[in-house]
Design a protein around this motif. Sequence first.
Motif, PDB file in Angstrom:
ATOM      1  N   VAL A  75       0.868  -1.176   0.000  1.00  0.00           N
ATOM      2  CA  VAL A  75       0.000   0.000   0.000  1.00  0.00           C
ATOM      3  C   VAL A  75       0.905   1.226   0.000  1.00  0.00           C
ATOM      4  CG1 VAL A  75      -1.763   1.318   1.231  1.00  0.00           C
ATOM      5  CG2 VAL A  75      -1.820  -1.184   1.276  1.00  0.00           C
ATOM      6  N   LEU A  76       0.676   2.143  -0.931  1.00  0.00           N
ATOM      7  CA  LEU A  76       1.459   3.367  -1.022  1.00  0.00           C
ATOM      8  C   LEU A  76       0.519   4.569  -1.010  1.00  0.00           C
ATOM      9  CD1 LEU A  76       4.268   4.750  -1.535  1.00  0.00           C
ATOM     10  CD2 LEU A  76       3.686   4.685  -3.982  1.00  0.00           C
ATOM     11  N   THR A  77       0.773   5.492  -0.094  1.00  0.00           N
ATOM     12  CA  THR A  77       0.023   6.743  -0.055  1.00  0.00           C
ATOM     13  C   THR A  77       0.894   7.835  -0.658  1.00  0.00           C
ATOM     14  OG1 THR A  77      -1.173   6.081   1.940  1.00  0.00           O
ATOM     15  CG2 THR A  77      -1.152   8.415   1.402  1.00  0.00           C
ATOM     16  N   THR A  78       0.415   8.453  -1.708  1.00  0.00           N
ATOM     17  CA  THR A  78       1.220   9.428  -2.437  1.00  0.00           C
ATOM     18  C   THR A  78       1.332  10.743  -1.656  1.00  0.00           C
ATOM     19  OG1 THR A  78      -0.623  10.445  -3.634  1.00  0.00           O
ATOM     20  CG2 THR A  78       0.331   8.433  -4.573  1.00  0.00           C
ATOM     21  N   PHE A  79       2.215  11.613  -2.154  1.00  0.00           N
ATOM     22  CA  PHE A  79       2.379  12.922  -1.531  1.00  0.00           C
ATOM     23  C   PHE A  79       1.107  13.762  -1.646  1.00  0.00           C
ATOM     24  CE2 PHE A  79       6.966  12.035  -2.443  1.00  0.00           C
ATOM     25  CZ  PHE A  79       7.399  12.064  -1.120  1.00  0.00           C
ATOM     26  N   GLU A  80       0.244  13.400  -2.590  1.00  0.00           N
ATOM     27  CA  GLU A  80      -1.025  14.115  -2.762  1.00  0.00           C
ATOM     28  C   GLU A  80      -2.143  13.502  -1.934  1.00  0.00           C
ATOM     29  OE1 GLU A  80       1.105  13.483  -5.390  1.00  0.00           O
ATOM     30  OE2 GLU A  80       1.712  15.580  -5.152  1.00  0.00           O
ATOM     31  N   GLU A  82      -3.301  10.267  -2.186  1.00  0.00           N
ATOM     32  CA  GLU A  82      -4.000   9.145  -2.825  1.00  0.00           C
ATOM     33  C   GLU A  82      -3.427   7.823  -2.309  1.00  0.00           C
ATOM     34  OE1 GLU A  82      -4.719   7.196  -7.297  1.00  0.00           O
ATOM     35  OE2 GLU A  82      -3.378   8.928  -7.021  1.00  0.00           O
ATOM     36  N   THR A  83      -4.306   6.890  -1.995  1.00  0.00           N
ATOM     37  CA  THR A  83      -3.869   5.566  -1.538  1.00  0.00           C
ATOM     38  C   THR A  83      -3.919   4.579  -2.701  1.00  0.00           C
ATOM     39  OG1 THR A  83      -4.648   5.968   0.730  1.00  0.00           O
ATOM     40  CG2 THR A  83      -4.316   3.676   0.060  1.00  0.00           C
ATOM     41  N   ILE A  84      -2.780   3.957  -2.980  1.00  0.00           N
ATOM     42  CA  ILE A  84      -2.667   3.002  -4.084  1.00  0.00           C
ATOM     43  C   ILE A  84      -2.338   1.631  -3.507  1.00  0.00           C
ATOM     44  CG2 ILE A  84      -1.405   2.411  -6.191  1.00  0.00           C
ATOM     45  CD1 ILE A  84      -0.808   5.395  -6.527  1.00  0.00           C
ATOM     46  N   ARG A  85      -3.185   0.658  -3.809  1.00  0.00           N
ATOM     47  CA  ARG A  85      -2.996  -0.707  -3.310  1.00  0.00           C
ATOM     48  C   ARG A  85      -2.628  -1.636  -4.455  1.00  0.00           C
ATOM     49  NH1 ARG A  85      -7.125   1.579  -0.429  1.00  0.00           N
ATOM     50  NH2 ARG A  85      -6.963   1.384   1.864  1.00  0.00           N
ATOM     51  N   ALA A  86      -1.786  -2.617  -4.139  1.00  0.00           N
ATOM     52  CA  ALA A  86      -1.343  -3.565  -5.153  1.00  0.00           C
ATOM     53  C   ALA A  86      -2.529  -4.263  -5.819  1.00  0.00           C
ATOM     54  CB  ALA A  86      -0.403  -4.600  -4.524  1.00  0.00           C
ATOM     55  N   GLN A  87      -3.525  -4.615  -5.029  1.00  0.00           N
ATOM     56  CA  GLN A  87      -4.677  -5.336  -5.572  1.00  0.00           C
ATOM     57  C   GLN A  87      -5.453  -4.497  -6.582  1.00  0.00           C
ATOM     58  OE1 GLN A  87      -6.938  -6.575  -2.162  1.00  0.00           O
ATOM     59  NE2 GLN A  87      -5.537  -8.238  -1.626  1.00  0.00           N
ATOM     60  N   ASP A  88      -5.416  -3.178  -6.399  1.00  0.00           N
ATOM     61  CA  ASP A  88      -6.148  -2.304  -7.314  1.00  0.00           C
ATOM     62  C   ASP A  88      -5.468  -2.179  -8.677  1.00  0.00           C
ATOM     63  OD1 ASP A  88      -7.907  -1.847  -5.237  1.00  0.00           O
ATOM     64  OD2 ASP A  88      -6.891  -0.021  -4.570  1.00  0.00           O
ATOM     65  N   LEU A  89      -4.224  -2.644  -8.769  1.00  0.00           N
ATOM     66  CA  LEU A  89      -3.450  -2.505 -10.009  1.00  0.00           C
ATOM     67  C   LEU A  89      -3.487  -3.754 -10.871  1.00  0.00           C
ATOM     68  CD1 LEU A  89      -0.327  -0.684  -8.515  1.00  0.00           C
ATOM     69  CD2 LEU A  89      -2.338   0.337  -9.604  1.00  0.00           C
ATOM     70  N   ARG A  90      -4.169  -4.792 -10.402  1.00  0.00           N
ATOM     71  CA  ARG A  90      -4.255  -6.014 -11.197  1.00  0.00           C
ATOM     72  C   ARG A  90      -4.934  -5.718 -12.530  1.00  0.00           C
ATOM     73  NH1 ARG A  90      -1.064  -7.295  -7.822  1.00  0.00           N
ATOM     74  NH2 ARG A  90      -1.120  -9.138  -6.485  1.00  0.00           N
ATOM     75  N   ASP A 144      10.048  18.146  -8.454  1.00  0.00           N
ATOM     76  CA  ASP A 144       9.882  19.380  -9.230  1.00  0.00           C
ATOM     77  C   ASP A 144      11.089  19.620 -10.142  1.00  0.00           C
ATOM     78  OD1 ASP A 144       7.450  19.846  -8.035  1.00  0.00           O
ATOM     79  OD2 ASP A 144       8.249  21.213  -6.516  1.00  0.00           O
ATOM     80  N   ARG A 145      12.270  19.345  -9.611  1.00  0.00           N
ATOM     81  CA  ARG A 145      13.491  19.623 -10.369  1.00  0.00           C
ATOM     82  C   ARG A 145      13.567  18.787 -11.639  1.00  0.00           C
ATOM     83  NH1 ARG A 145      18.753  17.721  -8.502  1.00  0.00           N
ATOM     84  NH2 ARG A 145      17.644  17.248  -6.564  1.00  0.00           N
ATOM     85  N   PHE A 146      13.095  17.538 -11.564  1.00  0.00           N
ATOM     86  CA  PHE A 146      13.162  16.655 -12.729  1.00  0.00           C
ATOM     87  C   PHE A 146      11.830  16.553 -13.465  1.00  0.00           C
ATOM     88  CE2 PHE A 146      16.736  15.245 -10.082  1.00  0.00           C
ATOM     89  CZ  PHE A 146      17.764  15.328 -11.017  1.00  0.00           C
ATOM     90  N   GLY A 147      10.848  17.347 -13.058  1.00  0.00           N
ATOM     91  CA  GLY A 147       9.574  17.378 -13.760  1.00  0.00           C
ATOM     92  C   GLY A 147       8.818  16.070 -13.745  1.00  0.00           C
ATOM     93  N   ILE A 148       8.905  15.343 -12.634  1.00  0.00           N
ATOM     94  CA  ILE A 148       8.259  14.030 -12.543  1.00  0.00           C
ATOM     95  C   ILE A 148       6.779  14.206 -12.187  1.00  0.00           C
ATOM     96  CG2 ILE A 148       8.212  11.851 -11.276  1.00  0.00           C
ATOM     97  CD1 ILE A 148      11.251  12.167 -10.918  1.00  0.00           C
ATOM     98  N   THR A 149       5.919  13.611 -13.010  1.00  0.00           N
ATOM     99  CA  THR A 149       4.476  13.788 -12.843  1.00  0.00           C
ATOM    100  C   THR A 149       3.727  12.513 -12.471  1.00  0.00           C
ATOM    101  OG1 THR A 149       4.102  13.436 -15.219  1.00  0.00           O
ATOM    102  CG2 THR A 149       4.470  15.707 -14.480  1.00  0.00           C
ATOM    103  N   TYR A 150       4.349  11.338 -12.604  1.00  0.00           N
ATOM    104  CA  TYR A 150       3.639  10.112 -12.227  1.00  0.00           C
ATOM    105  C   TYR A 150       3.597  10.021 -10.693  1.00  0.00           C
ATOM    106  CZ  TYR A 150       8.486   8.338 -12.122  1.00  0.00           C
ATOM    107  OH  TYR A 150       9.821   8.176 -11.894  1.00  0.00           O
ATOM    108  N   PRO A 151       2.670   9.220 -10.143  1.00  0.00           N
ATOM    109  CA  PRO A 151       2.465   9.182  -8.688  1.00  0.00           C
ATOM    110  C   PRO A 151       3.719   8.778  -7.920  1.00  0.00           C
ATOM    111  CG  PRO A 151       0.642   8.131  -9.817  1.00  0.00           C
ATOM    112  CD  PRO A 151       1.699   8.369 -10.855  1.00  0.00           C
TER     113      PRO A 151
END
Length: 205
Positions: A75-80, A82-90, A144-151
């Motif tokens: 389970v990963l909670t992003t800096f924004e 959002e909670t992302i769970r492995a099961q939700d990515l199947r 921000d420095r590298f312009g990364i936009t994915y979660p």
Amino acid sequence: MQPPTPGTGMDPPESVMGFRMEGATGSAAYRPRRLGPGSVAAAALVLGLLALLGLGVLRRQSGPIAVGSVSPDFVLTTFEGETIRAQDLRGRAVLINFWASWCLPCEQEAEALERSWQASRDEGVVFLGVNYVDTEPEARDYLDRFGITYPNGPDLGTRMAQQFRILGVPETFFLDAGGVVTFVQIGPFASDEEIQTALQTALAP
């Protein structure tokens, strides 16, 4: 190999063993020593720390989870928030990149990862960044420095790092639609092409 000789330093000290040998005429008598609550608590703490250290050593000896293994149920909670769970990515291919703002090799691949994300997002691929042992302000500055936009999100308590048994950063794991690890990259990618080639292992039917 000879057995240890008493008094050579190879025997546990009597304070650890919990008894004292006494006897003036050659007859050995054991008088148990009572341990106070403070001593018991200290001993329990030491044993707990040794157990954790042992688990860490075992993880490092076994290395990262191998290709063909099923992804941990993370389970990963992003800096924004959002909670992302492995099961939700199947059902979707996933790239998981462990990084840190203090990691110079991470900087070598940061922009290539973002470009690969932009090139692959329409295919339904999920990119996740896992920030390892860092501070939020420095991590956000890095993004921000590298312009990364994915979660991206912090690895609180290094739980995901322990689940994936990483050896350091950067490390990247590719998962197919069934959550099976298809490729593991130890260290930074050298080019966009390397990332795309590894990504194809996760997209293959």
